[in-house]
Design an enzyme around this catalytic site. Sequence first.
Site, short mmCIF file in Angstrom:
data_model
loop_
_atom_site.label_atom_id
_atom_site.label_comp_id
_atom_site.label_asym_id
_atom_site.label_seq_id
_atom_site.Cartn_x
_atom_site.Cartn_y
_atom_site.Cartn_z
N LYS A 125 -5.57 12.39 -11.45
CA LYS A 125 -6.54 11.66 -11.28
C LYS A 125 -6.94 11.14 -12.60
O LYS A 125 -7.20 9.68 -12.79
CB LYS A 125 -7.52 11.95 -10.59
CG LYS A 125 -7.32 11.97 -8.95
CD LYS A 125 -6.69 10.68 -8.43
CE LYS A 125 -6.20 11.00 -6.75
NZ LYS A 125 -5.65 9.65 -6.19
N ILE A 167 0.90 -1.10 0.08
CA ILE A 167 0.05 -0.06 -0.01
C ILE A 167 0.89 1.25 0.05
O ILE A 167 2.00 1.44 0.82
CB ILE A 167 -0.83 -0.05 1.44
CG1 ILE A 167 -1.80 -1.44 1.36
CG2 ILE A 167 -1.80 1.52 1.33
CD1 ILE A 167 -2.32 -1.34 2.73
N THR A 225 -11.81 12.67 5.70
CA THR A 225 -10.42 12.72 5.97
C THR A 225 -9.71 14.05 6.15
O THR A 225 -10.58 14.98 6.05
CB THR A 225 -9.77 11.85 4.89
OG1 THR A 225 -10.01 12.87 3.68
CG2 THR A 225 -10.53 10.73 4.49
N TYR A 230 -4.94 18.28 -9.27
CA TYR A 230 -5.33 16.92 -8.79
C TYR A 230 -6.43 16.38 -9.63
O TYR A 230 -6.46 15.06 -9.99
CB TYR A 230 -6.23 17.25 -7.44
CG TYR A 230 -6.77 16.00 -6.49
CD1 TYR A 230 -6.05 15.35 -5.94
CD2 TYR A 230 -8.29 15.78 -6.67
CE1 TYR A 230 -6.24 14.16 -5.07
CE2 TYR A 230 -8.64 14.64 -6.01
CZ TYR A 230 -7.75 13.79 -5.02
OH TYR A 230 -8.04 12.80 -4.51
#
Length: 236
Positions: free
Chosen positions: A146, A6, A179, A142
Amino acid sequence: MKLAIISGGSKGLGHAIAEKLLIAGYQVIEFSRSAPYSYSVKLDFSTPDQMLPLLASNLEKLAAQPWDEILVVSNAASLSPIGPTSKKNAMAVLANININFTSAILFMSEVIKHFQQHPCRKVLVSISSGAARKAYSGWSLYCSSKAGLESYIRTVAVEQESESHPFVVLNVDPGVMDTDMQALIRSSHKDDFPAVDYFIHRKESGELRTPDMVAAGIIKILHSDAVSGERVAVFG
């Protein structure tokens, strides 16, 4: 033996995934800048030329062992700097691209290179975002990173079709979570991120899922029969 690799597993979603797989009996190794756990390795994804040799040496040791299953989650990402392109510092732009795109590709490509010939079930997931498909003012870096990674995964899926021991590679949209990244979004100035009120509303309305909930959904996807190259939404 089962292995889980990970990136960005020190907190948030990555940590939740790591802990669940650890409990499930996987040998877990997570790569992150803070590297706070016994299964962590310190890597700074903003400096790909420095992180790559250490990543490769760790993967080489793991690849020397036989595995019954290998699960890989590319999760490391950064939203900063937020704001109009005209106001972004060049070095901050470079650091963002390194974390979100360059090092993410290096991470995944190194994993594939080291474990390509392992004759076991292998699944690699790239954590994507709704931002890959929708433009948000202030998020040019961003959103583009992505979107680029989704194209990368689709292309790798085609490449894997000709391999004797292929990886299943997937883009996974985790949806919205509560988050640190969401906290950063809500603290943004409206001049930098005009949609900030919408994200504040989602928090106040209780629409944000916990990382633990999303991690459970991602682990289901990792163990599913999803077709390589697909884009899978956790709660789609």
